[in-house]
Write a protein that holds these residues in place. Structure first.
Motif, short mmCIF file in Angstrom:
data_model
loop_
_atom_site.label_atom_id
_atom_site.label_comp_id
_atom_site.label_asym_id
_atom_site.label_seq_id
_atom_site.Cartn_x
_atom_site.Cartn_y
_atom_site.Cartn_z
N GLU A 76 0.86 -1.18 0.00
CA GLU A 76 0.00 0.00 0.00
C GLU A 76 0.90 1.23 0.00
OE1 GLU A 76 -2.66 0.05 3.26
OE2 GLU A 76 -3.53 -1.88 2.79
N CYS A 77 0.97 1.88 -1.11
CA CYS A 77 1.74 3.13 -1.23
C CYS A 77 3.17 2.96 -0.73
CB CYS A 77 1.04 4.26 -0.49
SG CYS A 77 -0.62 4.57 -1.08
N GLY A 78 3.77 1.84 -1.02
CA GLY A 78 5.15 1.61 -0.62
C GLY A 78 5.30 0.98 0.74
N PHE A 79 4.22 0.79 1.50
CA PHE A 79 4.29 0.18 2.82
C PHE A 79 3.68 -1.22 2.77
CE2 PHE A 79 3.89 4.74 3.71
CZ PHE A 79 5.07 4.93 4.42
N GLU A 80 4.11 -2.05 3.70
CA GLU A 80 3.49 -3.36 3.83
C GLU A 80 2.06 -3.18 4.31
OE1 GLU A 80 4.77 -6.38 3.14
OE2 GLU A 80 6.54 -5.38 2.34
N PRO A 81 1.13 -3.96 3.79
CA PRO A 81 -0.26 -3.83 4.26
C PRO A 81 -0.37 -4.25 5.71
CG PRO A 81 -0.05 -5.68 2.77
CD PRO A 81 1.26 -4.98 2.77
N PHE A 82 -1.09 -3.46 6.49
CA PHE A 82 -1.20 -3.76 7.92
C PHE A 82 -2.61 -4.12 8.34
CE2 PHE A 82 -1.04 0.78 7.09
CZ PHE A 82 -2.24 1.21 7.60
N GLU A 83 -3.58 -4.00 7.43
CA GLU A 83 -4.95 -4.40 7.73
C GLU A 83 -5.53 -5.10 6.52
OE1 GLU A 83 -7.58 -1.44 9.23
OE2 GLU A 83 -6.05 -0.54 10.48
N GLU A 84 -6.73 -5.63 6.71
CA GLU A 84 -7.41 -6.29 5.61
C GLU A 84 -7.84 -5.25 4.57
OE1 GLU A 84 -11.40 -8.90 4.77
OE2 GLU A 84 -10.67 -8.71 6.82
N ALA A 85 -7.86 -5.63 3.31
CA ALA A 85 -8.20 -4.70 2.24
C ALA A 85 -9.66 -4.29 2.27
CB ALA A 85 -7.86 -5.32 0.89
N ARG A 86 -10.52 -5.09 2.86
CA ARG A 86 -11.95 -4.79 2.88
C ARG A 86 -12.38 -4.13 4.18
NH1 ARG A 86 -11.26 -9.51 0.15
NH2 ARG A 86 -12.05 -9.49 -1.98
N MET A 87 -11.56 -3.29 4.74
CA MET A 87 -11.94 -2.61 5.97
C MET A 87 -12.95 -1.51 5.67
SD MET A 87 -8.58 -0.41 6.79
CE MET A 87 -8.57 1.29 6.35
N ARG A 88 -13.69 -1.10 6.67
CA ARG A 88 -14.72 -0.09 6.52
C ARG A 88 -14.09 1.30 6.53
NH1 ARG A 88 -20.16 -2.05 8.67
NH2 ARG A 88 -20.64 0.11 8.23
N PHE A 89 -14.62 2.17 5.68
CA PHE A 89 -14.16 3.55 5.63
C PHE A 89 -15.17 4.43 6.33
CE2 PHE A 89 -11.78 1.90 2.03
CZ PHE A 89 -10.56 2.52 2.22
N ASP A 90 -14.68 5.52 6.83
CA ASP A 90 -15.57 6.50 7.46
C ASP A 90 -16.44 7.14 6.38
OD1 ASP A 90 -16.77 8.24 9.16
OD2 ASP A 90 -14.96 9.36 9.68
N VAL A 91 -17.68 7.42 6.71
CA VAL A 91 -18.62 7.97 5.74
C VAL A 91 -18.20 9.38 5.29
CG1 VAL A 91 -20.21 9.03 7.40
CG2 VAL A 91 -21.09 8.12 5.25
N ARG A 92 -17.34 10.03 6.05
CA ARG A 92 -16.91 11.37 5.66
C ARG A 92 -16.11 11.37 4.36
NH1 ARG A 92 -14.61 13.15 11.42
NH2 ARG A 92 -13.94 11.01 11.24
N TYR A 93 -15.41 10.29 4.07
CA TYR A 93 -14.70 10.20 2.78
C TYR A 93 -15.70 10.30 1.63
CZ TYR A 93 -10.49 8.55 5.15
OH TYR A 93 -9.40 8.44 5.94
N TYR A 94 -16.78 9.55 1.76
CA TYR A 94 -17.79 9.54 0.70
C TYR A 94 -18.51 10.88 0.63
CZ TYR A 94 -16.93 4.57 1.01
OH TYR A 94 -16.33 3.35 1.03
N LEU A 95 -18.79 11.46 1.78
CA LEU A 95 -19.48 12.75 1.81
C LEU A 95 -18.65 13.84 1.14
CD1 LEU A 95 -21.96 14.29 2.76
CD2 LEU A 95 -20.78 14.70 4.91
N ILE A 96 -17.38 13.88 1.47
CA ILE A 96 -16.49 14.87 0.85
C ILE A 96 -16.38 14.62 -0.65
CG2 ILE A 96 -14.12 15.72 0.75
CD1 ILE A 96 -15.63 16.74 3.16
N ALA A 97 -16.29 13.37 -1.05
CA ALA A 97 -16.19 13.05 -2.49
C ALA A 97 -17.46 13.47 -3.23
CB ALA A 97 -15.94 11.56 -2.67
N ILE A 98 -18.62 13.19 -2.65
CA ILE A 98 -19.87 13.58 -3.31
C ILE A 98 -20.02 15.09 -3.37
CG2 ILE A 98 -22.38 13.55 -3.01
CD1 ILE A 98 -22.07 10.65 -2.06
N LEU A 99 -19.64 15.78 -2.30
CA LEU A 99 -19.71 17.24 -2.32
C LEU A 99 -18.75 17.82 -3.35
CD1 LEU A 99 -20.05 18.05 1.46
CD2 LEU A 99 -21.79 18.27 -0.32
#
Length: 157
Positions: A76-99
Protein backbone atom coordinates in the motif's frame (compact mmCIF):
# COMPACT_ATOMS: atom_id res chain seq x y z
CA UNK A 1 -31.38 -17.54 -50.01
CA UNK A 2 -34.33 -15.58 -51.26
CA UNK A 3 -34.48 -11.83 -50.82
CA UNK A 4 -38.24 -12.05 -50.37
CA UNK A 5 -37.59 -13.38 -46.87
CA UNK A 6 -36.19 -10.00 -45.85
CA UNK A 7 -38.92 -7.60 -44.75
CA UNK A 8 -39.09 -4.35 -46.66
CA UNK A 9 -37.44 -5.52 -49.89
CA UNK A 10 -38.89 -6.01 -53.31
CA UNK A 11 -38.92 -9.38 -55.00
CA UNK A 12 -36.09 -8.57 -57.47
CA UNK A 13 -33.94 -6.42 -55.15
CA UNK A 14 -31.32 -7.95 -52.86
CA UNK A 15 -30.26 -5.96 -49.75
CA UNK A 16 -26.66 -4.77 -49.71
CA UNK A 17 -25.80 -6.68 -46.55
CA UNK A 18 -27.04 -9.91 -48.07
CA UNK A 19 -25.06 -9.23 -51.26
CA UNK A 20 -21.92 -8.78 -49.18
CA UNK A 21 -22.40 -12.11 -47.46
CA UNK A 22 -23.59 -13.98 -50.56
CA UNK A 23 -20.94 -12.46 -52.89
CA UNK A 24 -23.55 -11.33 -55.39
CA UNK A 25 -22.95 -8.43 -57.75
CA UNK A 26 -24.68 -5.18 -56.88
CA UNK A 27 -27.75 -4.40 -58.91
CA UNK A 28 -28.29 -1.12 -57.10
CA UNK A 29 -25.83 1.73 -57.84
CA UNK A 30 -25.50 2.71 -54.17
CA UNK A 31 -25.63 -0.85 -52.82
CA UNK A 32 -21.92 -1.58 -53.16
CA UNK A 33 -21.04 1.66 -51.40
CA UNK A 34 -23.24 0.89 -48.42
CA UNK A 35 -20.68 -1.31 -46.66
CA UNK A 36 -17.79 0.84 -47.90
CA UNK A 37 -19.11 3.67 -45.73
CA UNK A 38 -18.36 1.59 -42.63
CA UNK A 39 -14.76 0.93 -43.60
CA UNK A 40 -13.36 4.03 -41.80
CA UNK A 41 -15.21 3.03 -38.64
CA UNK A 42 -13.84 -0.50 -38.80
CA UNK A 43 -10.37 0.86 -39.50
CA UNK A 44 -10.65 3.20 -36.51
CA UNK A 45 -11.67 0.30 -34.25
CA UNK A 46 -8.84 -1.89 -35.56
CA UNK A 47 -6.21 0.83 -35.05
CA UNK A 48 -7.59 1.58 -31.59
CA UNK A 49 -7.39 -2.06 -30.60
CA UNK A 50 -3.90 -2.36 -32.05
CA UNK A 51 -2.68 0.72 -30.17
CA UNK A 52 -4.16 -0.62 -26.94
CA UNK A 53 -3.19 -4.27 -27.23
CA UNK A 54 0.16 -4.12 -29.07
CA UNK A 55 2.18 -2.39 -26.30
CA UNK A 56 0.86 -4.83 -23.71
CA UNK A 57 1.69 -7.81 -25.87
CA UNK A 58 5.15 -6.46 -26.73
CA UNK A 59 5.87 -5.81 -23.07
CA UNK A 60 4.74 -9.29 -22.15
CA UNK A 61 6.75 -10.94 -24.92
CA UNK A 62 9.92 -8.84 -24.83
CA UNK A 63 10.07 -7.76 -21.19
CA UNK A 64 11.80 -9.72 -18.45
CA UNK A 65 9.54 -12.02 -16.47
CA UNK A 66 11.33 -13.07 -13.28
CA UNK A 67 8.79 -13.19 -10.44
CA UNK A 68 10.03 -13.75 -6.93
CA UNK A 69 8.26 -13.71 -3.55
CA UNK A 70 9.31 -10.12 -2.86
CA UNK A 71 7.80 -8.84 -6.12
CA UNK A 72 4.57 -10.76 -5.63
CA UNK A 73 3.78 -9.35 -2.16
CA UNK A 74 0.99 -6.74 -1.97
CA UNK A 75 1.82 -3.23 -0.83
CA UNK A 76 0.00 0.00 0.00
CA UNK A 77 1.74 3.13 -1.23
CA UNK A 78 5.15 1.61 -0.62
CA UNK A 79 4.29 0.18 2.82
CA UNK A 80 3.49 -3.36 3.83
CA UNK A 81 -0.26 -3.83 4.26
CA UNK A 82 -1.20 -3.76 7.92
CA UNK A 83 -4.95 -4.40 7.73
CA UNK A 84 -7.41 -6.29 5.61
CA UNK A 85 -8.20 -4.70 2.24
CA UNK A 86 -11.95 -4.79 2.88
CA UNK A 87 -11.94 -2.61 5.97
CA UNK A 88 -14.72 -0.09 6.52
CA UNK A 89 -14.16 3.55 5.63
CA UNK A 90 -15.57 6.50 7.46
CA UNK A 91 -18.62 7.97 5.74
CA UNK A 92 -16.91 11.37 5.66
CA UNK A 93 -14.70 10.20 2.78
CA UNK A 94 -17.79 9.54 0.70
CA UNK A 95 -19.48 12.75 1.81
CA UNK A 96 -16.49 14.87 0.85
CA UNK A 97 -16.19 13.05 -2.49
CA UNK A 98 -19.87 13.58 -3.31
CA UNK A 99 -19.71 17.24 -2.32
CA UNK A 100 -16.63 17.72 -4.48
CA UNK A 101 -18.35 16.15 -7.47
CA UNK A 102 -21.48 18.22 -6.87
CA UNK A 103 -19.70 21.56 -6.67
CA UNK A 104 -17.25 20.64 -9.41
CA UNK A 105 -20.09 19.88 -11.81
CA UNK A 106 -21.86 23.09 -10.89
CA UNK A 107 -18.72 25.05 -11.65
CA UNK A 108 -18.45 23.19 -14.97
CA UNK A 109 -21.78 24.81 -15.91
CA UNK A 110 -19.97 28.15 -15.86
CA UNK A 111 -17.90 27.25 -18.92
CA UNK A 112 -20.67 27.52 -21.54
CA UNK A 113 -21.73 30.86 -20.10
CA UNK A 114 -18.12 32.09 -20.05
CA UNK A 115 -17.68 31.12 -23.69
CA UNK A 116 -20.56 33.38 -24.81
CA UNK A 117 -20.20 36.23 -22.31
CA UNK A 118 -18.86 38.60 -25.00
CA UNK A 119 -21.84 37.85 -27.21
CA UNK A 120 -24.18 38.47 -24.28
CA UNK A 121 -22.52 41.79 -23.53
CA UNK A 122 -22.78 42.85 -27.18
CA UNK A 123 -26.48 42.11 -27.47
CA UNK A 124 -28.53 44.80 -25.75
CA UNK A 125 -31.66 42.64 -25.47
CA UNK A 126 -30.07 39.87 -23.41
CA UNK A 127 -27.25 41.71 -21.67
CA UNK A 128 -28.96 42.06 -18.31
CA UNK A 129 -30.75 38.73 -18.63
CA UNK A 130 -27.40 36.91 -19.04
CA UNK A 131 -25.93 38.76 -16.07
CA UNK A 132 -28.88 38.09 -13.77
CA UNK A 133 -29.16 34.49 -14.89
CA UNK A 134 -25.56 33.81 -13.87
CA UNK A 135 -26.02 35.86 -10.70
CA UNK A 136 -28.94 33.61 -9.70
CA UNK A 137 -26.93 30.49 -10.54
CA UNK A 138 -23.95 31.62 -8.47
CA UNK A 139 -26.31 32.65 -5.66
CA UNK A 140 -27.75 29.14 -5.53
CA UNK A 141 -24.23 27.73 -5.58
CA UNK A 142 -23.17 29.96 -2.67
CA UNK A 143 -26.32 29.12 -0.70
CA UNK A 144 -25.58 25.42 -1.13
CA UNK A 145 -21.97 25.92 -0.08
CA UNK A 146 -22.98 27.88 3.03
CA UNK A 147 -25.59 25.24 3.91
CA UNK A 148 -23.00 22.45 3.66
CA UNK A 149 -20.53 24.50 5.69
CA UNK A 150 -23.07 25.27 8.45
CA UNK A 151 -24.14 21.62 8.65
CA UNK A 152 -20.50 20.73 9.36
CA UNK A 153 -20.09 18.47 6.34
CA UNK A 154 -16.74 20.08 5.54
CA UNK A 155 -15.36 19.64 9.08
CA UNK A 156 -13.05 16.69 9.30
CA UNK A 157 -13.05 16.22 13.08
Amino acid sequence: MSSSLIVGTRENETPALMRAFCNEQSSHPRGSMMLNNYFPVLLFIAVGLAVGVAPMMLGRLLGPHRPDPQKLTPYECGFEPFEEARMRFDVRYYLIAILFILFDLEVAFLLPWASIVKELAGNEAVRLFGFYEMFVFLGILVIGYVYVWKKGALDWE
